[in-house]
Design a protein around this motif. Structure first.
Motif, PDB file in Angstrom:
ATOM      1  N   ASN A 660       2.608  -3.501   4.888  1.00 22.28           N
ATOM      2  CA  ASN A 660       3.871  -3.018   4.569  1.00 22.28           C
ATOM      3  C   ASN A 660       4.897  -4.020   4.885  1.00 22.28           C
ATOM      4  OD1 ASN A 660       5.859  -0.976   3.482  1.00 22.28           O
ATOM      5  ND2 ASN A 660       6.783  -1.373   5.332  1.00 22.28           N
ATOM      6  N   TYR A 661       4.955  -4.645   6.137  1.00 27.87           N
ATOM      7  CA  TYR A 661       6.057  -5.772   6.236  1.00 27.87           C
ATOM      8  C   TYR A 661       5.328  -7.009   5.776  1.00 27.87           C
ATOM      9  CZ  TYR A 661       8.607  -2.036   8.204  1.00 27.87           C
ATOM     10  OH  TYR A 661       9.563  -0.815   8.285  1.00 27.87           O
ATOM     11  N   HIS A 679       2.123  -3.545  -0.200  1.00 27.03           N
ATOM     12  CA  HIS A 679       2.519  -2.338  -0.289  1.00 27.03           C
ATOM     13  C   HIS A 679       1.760  -1.417  -0.785  1.00 27.03           C
ATOM     14  CE1 HIS A 679       6.768  -3.164   0.875  1.00 27.03           C
ATOM     15  NE2 HIS A 679       7.302  -3.957  -0.141  1.00 27.03           N
ATOM     16  N   ARG A 680       1.170  -1.640  -1.742  1.00 28.39           N
ATOM     17  CA  ARG A 680      -0.102  -0.775  -2.350  1.00 28.39           C
ATOM     18  C   ARG A 680      -1.129  -0.478  -1.290  1.00 28.39           C
ATOM     19  NH1 ARG A 680       0.528  -4.190  -7.274  1.00 28.39           N
ATOM     20  NH2 ARG A 680       2.214  -3.154  -8.515  1.00 28.39           N
ATOM     21  N   ARG A 681      -1.622  -1.795  -0.811  1.00 27.05           N
ATOM     22  CA  ARG A 681      -2.500  -1.887   0.223  1.00 27.05           C
ATOM     23  C   ARG A 681      -2.025  -0.759   1.426  1.00 27.05           C
ATOM     24  NH1 ARG A 681      -7.220  -0.618   1.750  1.00 27.05           N
ATOM     25  NH2 ARG A 681      -7.966  -1.626   3.524  1.00 27.05           N
ATOM     26  N   ALA A 682      -0.909  -0.984   1.864  1.00 21.15           N
ATOM     27  CA  ALA A 682      -0.561  -0.286   2.933  1.00 21.15           C
ATOM     28  C   ALA A 682      -0.542   1.454   2.771  1.00 21.15           C
ATOM     29  CB  ALA A 682       1.069  -0.470   3.313  1.00 21.15           C
ATOM     30  N   PHE A 683      -0.162   1.729   1.448  1.00 22.17           N
ATOM     31  CA  PHE A 683      -0.211   3.300   1.354  1.00 22.17           C
ATOM     32  C   PHE A 683      -1.449   3.719   1.023  1.00 22.17           C
ATOM     33  CE2 PHE A 683       4.284   3.122   0.495  1.00 22.17           C
ATOM     34  CZ  PHE A 683       4.649   4.475   0.793  1.00 22.17           C
ATOM     35  N   TYR A 702       9.209  -0.116  -0.009  1.00 17.24           N
ATOM     36  CA  TYR A 702       8.261  -0.166  -1.207  1.00 17.24           C
ATOM     37  C   TYR A 702       9.251  -0.205  -2.565  1.00 17.24           C
ATOM     38  CZ  TYR A 702       4.224   0.529  -4.336  1.00 17.24           C
ATOM     39  OH  TYR A 702       3.176   0.207  -5.416  1.00 17.24           O
ATOM     40  N   ALA A 703      10.263   0.674  -2.440  1.00 20.05           N
ATOM     41  CA  ALA A 703      11.298   1.014  -3.588  1.00 20.05           C
ATOM     42  C   ALA A 703      12.108  -0.414  -3.330  1.00 20.05           C
ATOM     43  CB  ALA A 703      12.060   2.108  -3.068  1.00 20.05           C
TER      44      ALA A 703
END
Length: 754
Positions: A660-661, A679-683, A702-703
């Motif tokens: 995410n970061y 971000h997609r991988r984090a989710f 992400y937003a």
């Protein structure tokens, strides 16, 4: 000659060997997940061509020579994954029920669901398991089994939310959502991608079953209940009657191990057994163990021993000696579901060498089932019968129950001590994997023992058992029982006057509530713990750190910073370098968000310097984000170091955090499209973890990245989800942040006015 799949696996293995890297390091280098790479290297999954190319490039090899063997392997398909099978063993002497079996199989084929109902002991579970084994090959993703305890003596029926948690756990979803409706949706989604058969045994009513039913897809469900579940739409019922005389006689003869020639006597036995398979097997076992008896003798004895439930139960009990009868009636008060010989030995206060022979005799008499080597369970009817006898004839039943509760506590403590934990300097010798497997196996029994200890007022067990399960709970956050157990345990510790233990339990309760996103409740638990005035500086430091987290998430950064600095002072007093590092890293994080950039960088560098290994991750992430605008090269190197540490230590929460970061840092550097991939991988990593706090944090970031990439619609959707989530959990700070960001996007989209 080797298959295309084997040749491809051999080529991939050469690539790994050539790289000189560990599996996780090679996966990171190639931009793959380590779990996917593991499946490629073991032949369980044929990789997509893009993954083959990425692996070749990671070691500087031309992928084109592999194209032909990859194409052949793709055409042939990968070796199937091992089929999961949680079903109990099929009965070797299953008899009759041809019409019912055929009907159940047909309904599974045509409607994907069926509910078998009938009186207790009529053979519902036996039929369900028998059919499930017969049709097993039709369901390549396996057979799942769950006892719903609808009519289990001494246990409440399993609530749908808890049942869903266990079913999802069987699919390796270890951190399910907290909400029952969300769990049901996730369960249906997971099953929609599989072709599995689910057996839901011993349901109390339709309301218990309805949330557990599969949705669209090719999975099927088989339910058993003493009630006819007529209100379950789309689940046709099949009602079982007692066995007809011919089938009953055949089953009795097989259980007795002889040919039946005494027709009148056999008829008398069959009438006494009422066509119930359980009773017929027990009567046959009685005759088999008395070779000098005739069927007529058995029939006479059955008439003479008619009792509370069925004359067969009393007859089976008569074949036991005094020691065996005592063990049998004590097993009626044993908490939980199945059990091993050690638990039975503690209950009966007997050495294992003597107890083994007793359990074998109970199995032979069909009073006990050995469901796997060394593991046993009782049919609900027999358990109730044993419990009733114990209530009338066993004055030491409560003492026996207390012994077994102490046994389970001692076992939990011993296994817990072998598990690595921040709360202990060094674990005891032992295999942590085996310890976790023990907790997985005994979890249901541990919860049942806890509830029994509450009923008996055994405050020592009530206070200590959740602490012995601390590491298991940490790795399985979202478990339904955790907060309930911790609340009762803290109250018990208070009654005992154990203030330090109470403070520790309240701290764990606060952590469980915070993980569920319930910040106000978490802060309340932490403050109660703090008011206990813990003498343990380690505990006091941990509390200060956790209170800081809650204030940070509530948006009170000044209060959060004060608690992080207090935590650092306390950790420094006791020489806890990893704790100091964590406190410095989080101090740096809030300092960065307070706008003091240079100070945040120095705090993060100090945090990294103080720690080793995984304890550096938080400091590295803080440092990486703080450096993103001024030194992109060091920022990315730092964040990838954190990612590598997370992968090497299999820390899924930290792995999600790092991705995410990395996305945040890349957005700051002006690469929003590349940032979105992280971000997609984090989710993806976050999905099975049910970490509400991380999810809300990730939604905000992400937003913001979507907005930077010009994807305003995606950003608005993420912010709407954040607002809904925050409102549901009572988190006004997060809701306000999301609303402000949303208004800014909407306003920027308005055409200018002149």
């Amino acid at each position: 000659m080797s298959s295309p799949q084997e040749r491809l696996v051999a080529q991939l293995a050469q690539i790994k060997e050539l790289s000189g890297l560990s599996l996780r390091a090679l996966a990171r280098q190639a931009g793959l997940s380590s779990s996917s790479l593991s499946r490629y290297l073991t032949g369980r999954l044929v990789p997509p061509w893009e993954a083959v190319v990425a692996l070749c490039r990671a070691v500087g090899r031309d992928p084109r020579p592999l194209r032909a063997v990859w194409a052949e392997a793709t055409k042939a398909g990968a070796a199937p994954a091992p089929r999961r099978n949680d079903l109990p063993a099929d009965l070797f002497d299953f008899t009759g029920r041809e019409a019912e079996s055929a009907l159940v199989e047909e309904l599974l084929r045509t409607t994907g669901a069926v509910a078998i109902d009938g009186m207790a002991g009529v053979g519902k579970t036996s039929l369900a398991v028998h059919v499930a084994h017969r049709v097993g090959p039709t369901y390549p993703d396996g057979g799942l089994y769950l006892d719903l305890h609808g009519f289990t003596p001494g246990q409440e029926p399993l609530e749908p939310q808890a049942a869903l948690g266990r079913l999802l756990g069987a699919l390796d979803v270890t951190h399910p959502p907290d909400n029952a409706a969300e769990r049901a949706a996730l369960w249906r989604s997971e099953l929609s991608r599989r072709r599995a058969l689910v057996v839901l045994d011993n349901a109390v009513d339709a309301e218990q079953v309805r949330p557990l039913l599969p949705g669209a897809g090719k999975s099927a469900v088989l339910v058993t209940s003493r009630q006819r579940l007529v209100s379950l739409d789309g689940v046709p019922p099949v009602s079982l009657e007692p066995l007809a005389n011919n089938d009953a006689a055949h089953l009795f003869g097989r259980a007795a191990g002889l040919a039946l020639t005494e027709e009148e006597a056999v008829s008398q036995v069959l009438r006494q057994c009422g066509g119930l398979p359980l009773a017929l097997r027990m009567a046959g076992a009685r005759l088999r163990h008395r070779p000098g008896w005739t069927v007529a003798v058995l029939a006479e004895r059955l008439r003479d021993t008619a009792g509370r439930f069925d004359s067969v139960f009393g007859m089976s009990l008569q074949q036991l000696d005094a020691v065996q009868r005592r063990v049998f009636r004590l097993l009626g008060v044993l908490p939980g579901a199945d059990f091993d010989a050690a638990a039975a030995g503690a209950l009966a206060d007997m050495p294992s060498d003597r107890l083994g022979a007793v359990l074998e005799e109970l199995v032979d008499a069909h009073l006990l089932q050995e469901i796997s080597p060394g593991r046993y369970r009782m049919h609900d009817l027999i358990r109730q019968y044993a419990a009733d006898i114990a209530a009338d004839e066993e004055p030491q039943a409560e003492a026996a129950l207390r012994r077994v509760l102490s046994h389970y506590l001692a076992q939990a403590v011993a296994h817990d001590r072998t598990l690595p934990s921040p709360h202990r300097r060094e674990p005891s010798p032992g295999d942590p994997a085996k310890a976790m497997a023990w907790f997985d196996l005994e979890y249901v029994n541990l919860v049942a023992c806890f509830d029994a200890a509450v009923r008996l007022g055994m405050d020592e067990v009530v206070a200590e058992l959740p602490q012995a399960m601390r590491v298991w709970f940490f790795r399985h956050r979202g478990t339904d029982d955790q907060a309930r157990l911790l609340e009762a345990a803290a109250a018990a510790a208070g009654r005992l006057g154990h203030d330090q233990q109470r403070a520790s339990l309240l701290a764990d309760l606060g952590f469980a509530r915070a993980a569920a996103g319930r910040l106000a409740e978490a802060l309340s638990a932490y403050e109660l713990a703090e008011r206990s005035g813990p003498d343990d500086n380690d505990l006091a430091a941990g509390l200060a750190l956790r209170i800081g987290f809650v204030h940070r998430d509530l948006g009170d950064l000044q209060a959060a910073q004060a608690h992080f600095r207090r935590a650092r002072e306390l950790f420094e007093k006791i020489g806890h370098r990893a704790g100091q590092s964590q406190a410095l890293a989080f101090d740096g994080w809030v300092t960065l968000h307070l706008g003091r950039h240079s100070e945040a960088v120095e705090l993060a560098r100090s945090a990294v310097a103080l720690a080793d290994g995984p304890a550096q991750i938080t400091g590295l992430v803080t440092l990486g984000v703080a450096l993103a605008s001024d030194d992109p090269t060091e920022s990315l190197r730092t964040l990838h170091d954190a990612l590598r540490l997370s992968e090497q230590n299999n820390l899924q929460h930290n792995l999600a955090l790092c991705h995410n970061y990395l996305g945040v840092a890349l957005r700051i550097m002006g690469s929003p499209e590349q940032a979105l991939e992280h971000h997609r991988r984090a989710f993806e990593l976050l999905e099975p973890l049910a970490e509400v706090q991380l999810e809300i944090d990730f939604l905000h970031t992400y937003a913001e990245t979507c907005r930077a990439a010009g994807r305003n619609d995606d950003a608005l959707a993420l912010l709407d989800r954040t607002i809904e989530f925050a409102r549901k959990l009572g988190r006004p700070h997060d809701e306000n942040l999301a609303r402000t960001a949303r208004e800014a996007i909407v306003e920027s989209a308005q055409p200018p006015t002149y």
